[in-house]
Design an enzyme around this catalytic site. Structure first.
Site, PDB file in Angstrom:
ATOM      1  CG  ASP A 464      75.009  13.168   7.103  1.00  0.00           C
ATOM      2  OD1 ASP A 464      75.456  14.086   8.252  1.00  0.00           O
ATOM      3  OD2 ASP A 464      73.696  13.514   6.590  1.00  0.00           O
ATOM      4  CD  GLU A 467      75.676  12.113  14.282  1.00  0.00           C
ATOM      5  OE1 GLU A 467      74.880  11.701  13.649  1.00  0.00           O
ATOM      6  OE2 GLU A 467      76.615  13.075  13.799  1.00  0.00           O
ATOM      7  CG  ASP A 632      71.474  19.056   9.249  1.00  0.00           C
ATOM      8  OD1 ASP A 632      72.335  19.149   8.345  1.00  0.00           O
ATOM      9  OD2 ASP A 632      70.880  17.971   9.445  1.00  0.00           O
TER      10      ASP A 632
END
Ligand SMILES: *[C@@H]1O[C@H](CO)[C@@H](O)[C@H](O)[C@H]1NC(C)=O
Ligand SMILES: *[C@@H]1O[C@H](CO)[C@@H](O)[C@H](O)[C@H]1NC(C)=O
Ligand SMILES: *[C@@H]1O[C@H](CO)[C@@H](O)[C@H](O)[C@H]1NC(C)=O
Ligand SMILES: *[C@@H]1O[C@H](CO)[C@@H](O)[C@H](O)[C@H]1NC(C)=O
Ligand SMILES: *[C@@H]1O[C@H](CO)[C@@H](O)[C@H](O)[C@H]1NC(C)=O
Length: 950
Positions: A464, A467, A632
């Site tokens: 997770d 980015e 999400d």
């Protein structure tokens, strides 16, 4: 279907807790003593995105372009020199000389490369980071007539065109529009036909077609699924489907740059903020050809382990190891298959990677649970965050965090431009970020993962925040990590207050009791980012030598963060890698490079086991290493719908192992939505229910009707596991997606082009989900004048008409599923886990087409070896009232074949034979049910060739 992105983003942000609402106590007892990252450190500098700036200079109007000289033919194409016709320096400094190289790399692939002649300070994407398509065959010869692509150019006002030879259609043309090529802005503008059908350019939450007016921003972004905004991954490729000629081609720009693509009525304008033009044209001609041609070049998808196909349960908010154990036990109690249990950041010791909370997830209990899971053939996957906690040196206990010290000693973290450590902020507080361009990072990574795995033997990794996300702007932790551990700069875990559309109808009483609570919080404002400057040290030092302003480039993209600052919720563009590469040039690759490193670290632990990794930030080629979840999303019907086009887009981008948070992540779900979604999700390659902290529970056993709906669908999924595994293998070897859109299956019927509320699984199954509340019917199309479709549940042949929108019964708990005639599907009796399923007898579902024919295949192996030494390929062919089955390969299947079901048999057969032996059968409404075949296949279902005739 396009909803207002502004509204949705606001909702998503509010759900993420960005509001200034008072902090909610977290469940962690130590939590309240920690300071919080100061809010001012999270504020970027407000940018006005160029596409929203009415006075912005229109580069297409102003730029003077280039002229082409010195054109020289080469054995594979041509080269030439592009000369700037006049500098305009609109968004950066124009290069005066460019090198054009055109190369026919293969019969179906053409490369057009345009790069400055002087490459000083120009970022060239190395092959070590992203696969580089190469010339096939002898570099010195090429039969140009074997390619369907024709390259031509205009010299004086340089522009180029790619035509399809067989149809004489222009596929791509920049003629008439100037090429713009500067250090911080590269742009070309190609014509498109009116009524074009463009797909791709992910990742975003958008319908499957990029209709005129769409602007795709390609910048990896940590944000909760805003509609139309840039989200986690970047896939710089588009597919252009031409229905007038029945052909499709693809265009891939191999660049890691920050990009924006403007799709208009009759043009597509592609902009990049650095790098060079490196375009690949794939000639198709069918969409499935283009997908395979593209995916083969970026990297074929990973072969996932068999167990990856089982059902996965997760949530943020399994506060203790006992909670996890209870969930596992509840699944068993309700007899709902559970293959893998996941944990979010709850398990960590104050959110630090490679740790577990000593009180809530004590090691002994944790290990015990994993042992139990493994002995029941179940699996466990933890979340893993990208950033590494920087401990507080003034606190001996805190400072004992070796993962940081080991990395710091090896000097493998990202730096500031002045060489100091880049310190951002993520869940644990101030953090550092591993630099995957550093050769020493893999060794460090291997060691950390090995130590962690020795203690907590997890079965895969969920990666997770890669980015890569950072909650503050710039190196905000420089000089502040003495405050660690600190809270994230926003409230976390407040009870979710939103419910899905129609909730008040389906849950009237429950609704009444919570609606007042909702009213009280509904007006929570989302703070406007102000233009006040950030107080972190790095946003002031953004002029990279020779590169211009990289934190605030002259062309501002429409980054889907409130202030559009590139450093908001991301590591700053000026963070620097070991070789001097700045994040500005490779931000879009952070997740991809990290995922490769995790893949290697897992191989280091178990050298011959397929690593199972679900990654958030993907790039072209990431599918070779990881699967992906949709991020999400929120618990609402629109997000359930968007999961389908998102799956198509990831599929054509080479990431077929995809699924979204079933029942919805942000906000509360409800019984009706969760029931629909548990059923829809069961047909996605990756099937996981996941939920946000603070929302009501949504495991499928929470509502009795959802339990039933989920079991019904799971039973079908597990029955079809051999079919899914075969598709996984097909994907791994050919690049073809597992979920398929109607416009790939029927590429010549324009009416089907935008369909993204129905999909195929492989070529044989059609899923028509209900995507709205409060209905018990759903419309769907079943194309083809020659096609036959069967209802999966009744096995009856349907009277569907091509071109007709059919209305199907779909009461809650029922998801319409149809089998397309002409296909044979291998099945296996479902067990509680995939391991148990694999011990059960096989079956075959034979769905005949209008000529009484069908075909299919099965692939099997041990389900986990990376280098498969024994595999089994089975071919099924039916026609003229006979099914023949032949297999080759060394992998032995011990389970027998129990039954064969043949759909579409017009009249009752006089007898049915297995080989020469007469066997029992039943005939009902066009279906022949043959059972009791175990006694003929004792050695294993496919140990010998056989026929079944009727
Ligand atoms: C809009 O674009 C113009 C011309 O490029 C530029 O001068 C101006 O600063 C931009 N406006 C904002 C608010 O960024
Ligand atoms: C692209 O070119 C077309 C044709 O010249 C023009 O109409 C359109 O405005 C251009 N688009 C952009 C974004 O520059
Ligand atoms: C291009 O052609 C001109 C004129 O023939 C020649 O002088 C020049 O050297 C050539 N440039 C290159 C890079 O080949
Ligand atoms: C142009 O680019 C090609 C391919 O990258 C290279 O081989 C060639 O040397 C370059 N020519 C010039 C003049 O820079
Ligand atoms: C290439 O560009 C750099 C930076 O602008 C400059 O210093 C150098 O002299 C140039 N080289 C050539 C051969 O023109």
């Amino acid at each position: 279907m396009i909803l207002s992105s502004v509204v949705k983003t606001a909702i998503a942000l509010a759900m993420l807790g960005y509001s200034a609402a008072s902090p909610t106590p977290s469940s962690s007892s130590v939590a309240d003593s920690h300071p919080t990252v100061p809010n001012e450190l999270t504020l970027g500098v407000k940018q006005v995105p160029n596409i929203l700036n009415e006075t912005a200079v229109d580069a297409n109007q102003v730029a003077k372009g280039y002229s082409l000289t010195n054109v020289t033919a080469t054995p594979r194409g041509l080269t030439g020199l592009l000369n700037l016709k006049g500098a305009t320096n609109i968004y950066g400094y124009d290069f005066d000389k460019l090198n054009l190289t055109v190369t026919y790399q293969s019969d179906n692939r053409l490369n057009v490369r345009i790069a400055p002649v002087n490459l000083t300070d120009v970022y060239i994407l190395p092959e070590s980071l992203v696969a580089l398509p190469k010339v096939e065959g002898d570099v010195n010869t090429f039969e140009f007539e074997n390619s369907d692509l024709i390259f031509s150019y205009d010299s004086e006002n340089f522009g180029f065109e790619v035509k399809r030879a067989s149809t004489a259609e222009v596929l791509f043309s920049t003629k008439g529009n100037p090429l713009v090529f500067s250090n911080q802005f590269v742009q070309f503008n190609t014509t498109l036909p009116k009524g074009h059908q463009i797909t791709g350019l992910g990742e975003s939450i958008h319908g499957s077609l990029n209709e005129p007016g769409t602007v795709k921003t390609l910048f990896a972004n940590d944000v909760g699924d805003p509609i139309d905004g840039n989200i986690y991954g970047v896939h710089p490729v588009y597919y252009d489907q031409r229905y007038d000629t029945g052909t499709t081609h693809g265009v891939y720009w191999r660049t890691s740059a920050i990009q924006e693509v403007v799709v208009e009525d009759q043009s597509l304008t592609w902009r990049a903020l650095s790098g060079v033009i490196d375009l690949y044209f794939f000639s198709g001609p069918d969409p499935k050809d283009v997908i395979q041609q593209y995916v083969k070049e970026i990297g074929l998808p990973a072969m996932q382990p068999y167990w990856a196909l089982g059902y996965h349960q997760c949530r943020w908010g399994y506060d203790t190891i006992d909670d996890v154990k209870n969930v596992v036990e509840n699944f068993k109690k309700f007899n709902i298959p559970l293959e893998t249990i996941w944990t979010d950041i709850d398990y960590m010791d104050t959110y630090k990677d490679f740790t577990n909370d000593p009180y809530r997830y004590p090691t002994d209990k944790y290990q015990q649970l994993l042992e139990e899971l493994h002995s029941n053939n179940q699996h466990y996957v933890p979340i893993f965050d990208a950033a590494i906690y920087v401990p507080n040196p003034n606190n001996a206990t805190d400072n004992a965090y070796t993962p940081f010290h080991a990395g710091n000693e090896s000097d493998i973290f990202l730096k500031n431009p002045d060489g100091s450590l880049y310190i951002g902020a993520v869940w644990p507080g101030y953090t550092a970020f591993p630099d995957f361009l550093n050769n020493k990072t893999q060794e460090y990574w291997n060691e950390q993962f090995k130590t962690w795995h020795d203690r907590i033997p997890f079965d895969g990794i969920w990666t997770d925040m890669n980015e890569v996300s950072s909650f503050c702007v710039g190196s905000c932790g420089s000089g502040r990590y003495f405050d660690n551990p600190v809270h994230p700069p926003f409230a976390v875990g407040a009870p979710a207050t939103s419910y899905p559309l129609n909730f008040n109808v389906t849950n009237a009483t429950e609704w009444a009791s919570i609606s007042s609570a909702i009213a009280a919080t509904a007006s929570t404002p989302v703070p406007e980012a102000t233009s006040s400057s950030s107080s972190s040290i790095d946003s002031k030092n953004t002029l990279a030598p020779g590169k211009g302003n990289i934190n605030y480039p002259p062309y501002a993209i429409n980054n889907a963060q409130g202030d559009h600052d590139l450093a908001t919720h991301a590591v700053s563009p000026n963070a620097t890698h070991v070789d001097g590469t700045v994040e500005y040039d490779i931000h879009n690759l952070y997740g991809f490079t990290q995922e490769k490193a995790i893949y290697n670290a897992l191989l280091n632990i178990a050298p011959d086991k397929r690593p199972f990794i679900i990654g958030r930030s993907t790039f072209a080629g990431a599918g070779h290493y990881v699967g992906h979840w949709g991020g999400d999303n929120s618990a609402d019907y629109d997000m359930m719908y968007f999961s389908i086009p998102q799956a198509f887009s990831m599929g054509l981008s080479g990431v077929p192992f995809f699924g979204v948070d079933v029942c919805g992540f942000n906000g509360n779900t409800d019984m009706e939505l969760c029931s629909r979604w548990m059923q829809l999700g069961s047909f996605f390659p990756f099937y996981r229910n996941h939920n946000v902290l603070g929302a009501i529970s949504q495991e499928p056993y929470v509502w009795e009707s959802v339990t039933e709906a989920a079991k019904t669908s799971m039973n079908i999924r597990y029955l079809l596991l051999p079919y899914y595994y075969t598709l996984l293998h097909e994907s791994h070897t050919s690049g073809l997606p597992i979920l398929r859109s109607f416009n790939w299956e029927f590429p010549y019927d324009k009416k089907l082009s935008g369909i993204d509320n129905q999909f195929f699984v492989g070529d044989a199954l059609v899923v028509t989900p209900v995507l709205q509340p409060g209905v018990d019917k759903v419309k769907g199309v079943f194309p083809g004048t020659d096609e036959v479709y069967y209802d999966f549940y009744t096995t009856e042949k349907q009277n569907f008409k091509n071109d007709k929108n059919e209305t199907l019964d779909a009461p809650l708990g029922h998801i319409p599923l149809h089998i397309r005639g002409g296909h044979i599907l291998p099945t296996q009796e479902p067990g509680y886990t995939t391991t148990e399923s694999r011990k059960n007898p096989f079956g075959l579902l034979v769905a005949l087409d209008k000529d009484g024919k069908a075909a299919g295949k099965l692939y099997l192996d041990d389900g986990e070896s990376l280098n498969v030494t024994e595999s089994l390929y089975v071919d099924f062919v039916a026609g003229d009232n006979e099914l023949s089955v032949s297999a080759f390969g060394d992998y032995k299947v011990e389970q027998p074949l129990a039954n064969v079901t043949i759909l579409g048999v017009d009249k009752k057969p006089e007898g049915v034979k297995f080989g020469d032996s007469k066997v029992n059968y039943k005939y009902e409404k066009g279906t022949v049910y043959i059972t009791g075949l175990e006694k003929y296949t004792k050695e294993g279902a496919f140990a010998e060739e056989f026929t079944v005739s009727w």
